[in-house]
Motif scaffolding. Sequence first.
Motif, PDB file in Angstrom:
ATOM      1  N   LEU A 246      11.130  92.044  69.958  1.00  0.00           N
ATOM      2  CA  LEU A 246      11.547  90.875  70.719  1.00  0.00           C
ATOM      3  C   LEU A 246      11.088  90.987  72.170  1.00  0.00           C
ATOM      4  N   THR A 247      10.837  89.844  72.784  1.00  0.00           N
ATOM      5  CA  THR A 247      10.494  89.831  74.207  1.00  0.00           C
ATOM      6  C   THR A 247      11.729  90.154  75.039  1.00  0.00           C
TER       7      THR A 247
ATOM      8  N   ASN B 161      15.557  89.523  73.870  1.00  0.00           N
ATOM      9  CA  ASN B 161      16.553  90.597  73.863  1.00  0.00           C
ATOM     10  C   ASN B 161      17.800  90.191  74.635  1.00  0.00           C
TER      11      ASN B 161
ATOM     12  N   GLN C 155       7.359  89.662  77.998  1.00  0.00           N
ATOM     13  CA  GLN C 155       6.881  90.994  77.650  1.00  0.00           C
ATOM     14  C   GLN C 155       7.865  91.698  76.725  1.00  0.00           C
ATOM     15  N   ARG C 156       7.321  92.502  75.830  1.00  0.00           N
ATOM     16  CA  ARG C 156       8.147  93.274  74.910  1.00  0.00           C
ATOM     17  C   ARG C 156       8.484  94.629  75.543  1.00  0.00           C
TER      18      ARG C 156
END
Length: 244
Positions: free
Chosen positions: A119-120, A124, A158-159
């Motif tokens: 998840l990004t 999250n 961003q992950r």
Amino acid sequence: MTRSTGAQSGTALAESPADGPMVRVEDLHRSYGTGAAAVHALRGVSFEIPRGELVALKGRSGSGKTTLLNLVGGLDTPDSGRIAVGGTDLSGLGEDGLLGLRRDRIGFIFQSFGLIPILTAAENVGVPMRLRGTDPGEREDRVALLLSLVGLGDHAQQRPGELSGGQQQRVAIARALANRPALMIADEPTGQLDAETGLAVMQLLRAVVRSEGVTLLVATHDPQLLGFADRVLELSDGHIVEHA
């Protein structure tokens, strides 16, 4: 200095006024194993945490810090003694009640960050609100606000693997705030970070306590970080040995 007053009745604990302490722990005991092999993690721990304070819990490894955090957060149950969070006696809650407490009133921050890798950052942070059934529009607005609060507004897509350790912990802090908890519990939140990044994370947590009006109980082994606390509790061999 907070002084324990001894165990009270379950009714008195459950009916604490709204302006009473956020956390009240009374004569808490927790052991693991039986007989001669039993490990007594907590031995009669009592303390209170006023609302809106940052309280640090220190002690060497094995002193009972994580056990105490798990009990206060409703992740474990004591052998004896009482815990109240926001005036609610945890011993009176069943599994569903404890689940609701953890979902709606307590935010958790862990040393290992605990983010979902696929998840990004934004996704999250949004997970607790999805579990609560928050309206999607409200959820998106809250996620954007929280990522901005922790200084990651430009990293929403961003992950975790694309973020530094300090950035991942900031995402975890934002996620812990998602459902507007009254209490946040942090277990060694700077344990995997270098000294400079850990200092920045503690400065952020101090700012969050002030800006969001939450209560924070944080376990740390780093003496440098204790200066951020309104109060320090020391655990040794399952006892509180110092209230500073």
